[in-house]
Design a protein around this motif. Sequence first.
Motif, PDB file in Angstrom:
ATOM      1  N   GLY A 368      50.376  45.177  34.481  1.00  0.00           N
ATOM      2  CA  GLY A 368      50.844  45.423  35.854  1.00  0.00           C
ATOM      3  C   GLY A 368      50.202  44.445  36.822  1.00  0.00           C
ATOM      4  N   ALA A 369      48.914  44.165  36.630  1.00  0.00           N
ATOM      5  CA  ALA A 369      48.188  43.256  37.518  1.00  0.00           C
ATOM      6  C   ALA A 369      48.751  41.839  37.415  1.00  0.00           C
ATOM      7  CB  ALA A 369      46.706  43.268  37.181  1.00  0.00           C
ATOM      8  N   MET A 370      49.098  41.423  36.189  1.00  0.00           N
ATOM      9  CA  MET A 370      49.674  40.086  36.005  1.00  0.00           C
ATOM     10  C   MET A 370      51.023  39.989  36.723  1.00  0.00           C
ATOM     11  SD  MET A 370      47.636  38.141  34.401  1.00  0.00           S
ATOM     12  CE  MET A 370      48.265  36.798  33.455  1.00  0.00           C
ATOM     13  N   LYS A 371      51.771  41.074  36.646  1.00  0.00           N
ATOM     14  CA  LYS A 371      53.073  41.101  37.321  1.00  0.00           C
ATOM     15  C   LYS A 371      52.881  40.948  38.828  1.00  0.00           C
ATOM     16  CE  LYS A 371      56.695  43.629  34.979  1.00  0.00           C
ATOM     17  NZ  LYS A 371      57.006  44.996  34.613  1.00  0.00           N
ATOM     18  N   ALA A 372      51.882  41.665  39.351  1.00  0.00           N
ATOM     19  CA  ALA A 372      51.607  41.604  40.785  1.00  0.00           C
ATOM     20  C   ALA A 372      51.239  40.174  41.193  1.00  0.00           C
ATOM     21  CB  ALA A 372      50.485  42.569  41.147  1.00  0.00           C
ATOM     22  N   ALA A 373      50.452  39.506  40.325  1.00  0.00           N
ATOM     23  CA  ALA A 373      50.047  38.121  40.603  1.00  0.00           C
ATOM     24  C   ALA A 373      51.269  37.218  40.673  1.00  0.00           C
ATOM     25  CB  ALA A 373      49.099  37.630  39.515  1.00  0.00           C
ATOM     26  N   ASP A 374      52.186  37.445  39.761  1.00  0.00           N
ATOM     27  CA  ASP A 374      53.404  36.655  39.705  1.00  0.00           C
ATOM     28  C   ASP A 374      54.221  36.863  40.976  1.00  0.00           C
ATOM     29  OD1 ASP A 374      54.864  34.815  38.292  1.00  0.00           O
ATOM     30  OD2 ASP A 374      56.287  36.346  37.609  1.00  0.00           O
ATOM     31  N   LYS A 375      54.343  38.134  41.378  1.00  0.00           N
ATOM     32  CA  LYS A 375      55.114  38.491  42.569  1.00  0.00           C
ATOM     33  C   LYS A 375      54.507  37.869  43.816  1.00  0.00           C
ATOM     34  CE  LYS A 375      58.000  42.517  42.641  1.00  0.00           C
ATOM     35  NZ  LYS A 375      57.961  43.963  42.556  1.00  0.00           N
ATOM     36  N   ALA A 376      53.165  37.835  43.853  1.00  0.00           N
ATOM     37  CA  ALA A 376      52.463  37.290  45.022  1.00  0.00           C
ATOM     38  C   ALA A 376      52.605  35.764  45.065  1.00  0.00           C
ATOM     39  CB  ALA A 376      50.993  37.688  44.987  1.00  0.00           C
ATOM     40  N   GLY A 377      53.203  35.187  44.045  1.00  0.00           N
ATOM     41  CA  GLY A 377      53.384  33.738  44.007  1.00  0.00           C
ATOM     42  C   GLY A 377      52.056  33.025  43.850  1.00  0.00           C
ATOM     43  N   ALA A 378      51.101  33.670  43.129  1.00  0.00           N
ATOM     44  CA  ALA A 378      49.769  33.071  42.992  1.00  0.00           C
ATOM     45  C   ALA A 378      49.833  31.788  42.166  1.00  0.00           C
ATOM     46  CB  ALA A 378      48.834  34.074  42.317  1.00  0.00           C
ATOM     47  N   LYS A 379      49.012  30.813  42.573  1.00  0.00           N
ATOM     48  CA  LYS A 379      48.967  29.551  41.820  1.00  0.00           C
ATOM     49  C   LYS A 379      48.166  29.745  40.528  1.00  0.00           C
ATOM     50  CE  LYS A 379      48.625  26.640  45.744  1.00  0.00           C
ATOM     51  NZ  LYS A 379      47.725  25.763  46.414  1.00  0.00           N
ATOM     52  N   TYR A 380      47.023  30.453  40.654  1.00  0.00           N
ATOM     53  CA  TYR A 380      46.154  30.672  39.494  1.00  0.00           C
ATOM     54  C   TYR A 380      45.814  32.154  39.369  1.00  0.00           C
ATOM     55  CZ  TYR A 380      45.264  25.648  39.481  1.00  0.00           C
ATOM     56  OH  TYR A 380      45.397  24.289  39.420  1.00  0.00           O
ATOM     57  N   VAL A 381      45.528  32.564  38.137  1.00  0.00           N
ATOM     58  CA  VAL A 381      45.079  33.928  37.893  1.00  0.00           C
ATOM     59  C   VAL A 381      43.810  33.884  37.039  1.00  0.00           C
ATOM     60  CG1 VAL A 381      45.617  36.121  36.782  1.00  0.00           C
ATOM     61  CG2 VAL A 381      47.387  34.896  38.006  1.00  0.00           C
ATOM     62  N   VAL A 382      42.899  34.794  37.383  1.00  0.00           N
ATOM     63  CA  VAL A 382      41.686  34.936  36.575  1.00  0.00           C
ATOM     64  C   VAL A 382      41.476  36.418  36.275  1.00  0.00           C
ATOM     65  CG1 VAL A 382      39.164  34.946  36.747  1.00  0.00           C
ATOM     66  CG2 VAL A 382      40.432  32.859  37.250  1.00  0.00           C
ATOM     67  N   VAL A 383      41.216  36.718  34.998  1.00  0.00           N
ATOM     68  CA  VAL A 383      40.862  38.089  34.633  1.00  0.00           C
ATOM     69  C   VAL A 383      39.340  38.124  34.476  1.00  0.00           C
ATOM     70  CG1 VAL A 383      41.105  39.914  32.915  1.00  0.00           C
ATOM     71  CG2 VAL A 383      43.059  38.436  33.471  1.00  0.00           C
ATOM     72  N   LEU A 384      38.726  39.080  35.177  1.00  0.00           N
ATOM     73  CA  LEU A 384      37.268  39.129  35.183  1.00  0.00           C
ATOM     74  C   LEU A 384      36.798  40.435  34.526  1.00  0.00           C
ATOM     75  CD1 LEU A 384      34.955  37.374  36.507  1.00  0.00           C
ATOM     76  CD2 LEU A 384      34.955  39.062  38.338  1.00  0.00           C
ATOM     77  N   GLY A 385      36.232  40.328  33.322  1.00  0.00           N
ATOM     78  CA  GLY A 385      35.685  41.503  32.641  1.00  0.00           C
ATOM     79  C   GLY A 385      34.192  41.314  32.403  1.00  0.00           C
ATOM     80  N   ASP A 386      33.588  42.264  31.703  1.00  0.00           N
ATOM     81  CA  ASP A 386      32.142  42.180  31.479  1.00  0.00           C
ATOM     82  C   ASP A 386      31.758  40.916  30.711  1.00  0.00           C
ATOM     83  OD1 ASP A 386      31.803  44.471  32.858  1.00  0.00           O
ATOM     84  OD2 ASP A 386      31.803  45.776  31.092  1.00  0.00           O
ATOM     85  N   ALA A 387      32.585  40.542  29.707  1.00  0.00           N
ATOM     86  CA  ALA A 387      32.280  39.351  28.897  1.00  0.00           C
ATOM     87  C   ALA A 387      32.239  38.110  29.781  1.00  0.00           C
ATOM     88  CB  ALA A 387      33.342  39.177  27.810  1.00  0.00           C
ATOM     89  N   GLU A 388      33.183  37.990  30.685  1.00  0.00           N
ATOM     90  CA  GLU A 388      33.233  36.821  31.570  1.00  0.00           C
ATOM     91  C   GLU A 388      32.021  36.795  32.483  1.00  0.00           C
ATOM     92  OE1 GLU A 388      35.844  38.698  30.938  1.00  0.00           O
ATOM     93  OE2 GLU A 388      37.265  37.295  30.049  1.00  0.00           O
ATOM     94  N   ILE A 389      31.647  37.989  32.973  1.00  0.00           N
ATOM     95  CA  ILE A 389      30.508  38.037  33.891  1.00  0.00           C
ATOM     96  C   ILE A 389      29.225  37.623  33.159  1.00  0.00           C
ATOM     97  CG2 ILE A 389      29.073  39.550  35.339  1.00  0.00           C
ATOM     98  CD1 ILE A 389      31.716  41.145  35.844  1.00  0.00           C
ATOM     99  N   SER A 390      29.056  38.119  31.934  1.00  0.00           N
ATOM    100  CA  SER A 390      27.796  37.774  31.254  1.00  0.00           C
ATOM    101  C   SER A 390      27.782  36.311  30.812  1.00  0.00           C
ATOM    102  CB  SER A 390      27.503  38.734  30.093  1.00  0.00           C
ATOM    103  OG  SER A 390      28.590  38.725  29.206  1.00  0.00           O
ATOM    104  N   SER A 391      28.946  35.744  30.478  1.00  0.00           N
ATOM    105  CA  SER A 391      28.930  34.321  30.083  1.00  0.00           C
ATOM    106  C   SER A 391      29.010  33.391  31.296  1.00  0.00           C
ATOM    107  CB  SER A 391      30.098  34.025  29.139  1.00  0.00           C
ATOM    108  OG  SER A 391      31.321  34.117  29.868  1.00  0.00           O
TER     109      SER A 391
END
Length: 416
Positions: A368-391
């Motif tokens: 759903g979040a990816m769809k929202a990003a698409d609708k917003a016409g976003a240029k870039y998308v980033v998914v931020l989870g615990d793994a991303e934060i620790s690395s």
Amino acid sequence: MAGQRVQAPKGVSEYVPSRSRAFEFVRENLIAPAKLAGYQLIELPVFEDTDLFKRGVGESTDVVSKEMYTFLDRGGRSLTLRPEGTAGVMRAVIEHGLDRGQLPVKVWYSGQFFRAERPQAGRYRQFYQVGIEAIGLNDPAIDAEVIAIADAGFRALGLTKYRLELTSLGDAQSRAAHRVDLQRFIEKLDLDEATASRAKINPLRLFDDKREELKTMMGDAPLLIDYLNDSSSLQFEQVKKYLADLGIEYVLNPKMVRGLDYYTGTTFEFVHDLLGAQSGIGGGGRYDGLMEQLGGQSLSGIGFGLGVDRALLAAEAEGVIALDSFVSDLFLIPLGEHAKSQALMIATQLRQAGKVVELAFGDRALKGAMKAADKAGAKYVVVLGDAEISSGTVELKEMKTGHTSSVKIDALLQSI
Ligand code: HAM
């Protein structure tokens, strides 16, 4: 029980996304040339003492006699929603003693105005104007400059299908001489009572009457432009010369009657070719007696008001308002509570650097979040989870190509 829907009052103009972006573009660009010419913001109340408009705008006008939103406040004072901006500016200039300082006083404004007119395309009961007023200088060069500023605003929008109509209403002496002859002419006409009494207050009003029979009757009426005395005539010649020097084309319209009574000398209107009945996209002129009329000193003034709603309609009609749809630089999707607070911080930093960053709130499923990003016409998308934060590294996805790359969180700004 479901509540009944409440609708906007009849005849108001309002702008919601995505058209609101075009509105914002028009409003800002219309007034930008005034700022470049040294005009400063004046921000005034939308309601004033009713008396201000009665005395300033004039009781013979439709604006005052038929179109004001007037009400008593809780203290029993009669207030009116501003139908125009000039009278309020004069009131404020006098009240704050601006006329005692450096002259001319040069101010710009932008906001809502209210006239209880019959609504139709391009004519609203609440509408938007940007405007300027230059007070305390009676030099034909400033008349030309004021007109040029309005013209530059319309050009900045890309408008070309409009014309500038110009006339002079002369000084008090010229108008008095004309009035004698005009009144003599009008006395011979067979007029209804309301029209006759309007003509008594301001006989020029009859030139503005939309009824065919009145237009015919007024066909041979004496024109004010033929009564200008030497100094009014000279002033007007100079204004025309400056306009020619600036390469600003105009057509003379000696029958122009503005809807407000304060005008003197140079008077003008911008008329658009594609707007039908409501074709006036802006207008203005000199008002050399207004300040005195409102209890101030005797200073001259000149200004304009440009219709933002109509300028937008004109830009749409000419097809020049080619705005990209709204675009976010980055759509950030946090997964989980910890990521959410990190995402808030990252977004804040990127926004401080001028990037448009949107967050997916509400713990949405990733799809759903990816769809929202698409609708917003976003240029870039980033998914931020615990793994991303620790690395400290995220996958940056470019929406158009689907291409992803690993980017350090600290280096996001350089990558988007
Ligand atoms: P105005 O000609 O009455 O002048 O209004 C200026 C512009 O506001 C018009 O040309 C039109 O584009 C827009 N406008 C007026 N009424 C409506 C409406 N009901 N709906 C949509 N747009 C409208 C003045 O107001 C003067 N105060 C201008 C001025 C400033 N003169 C000297 N200084």
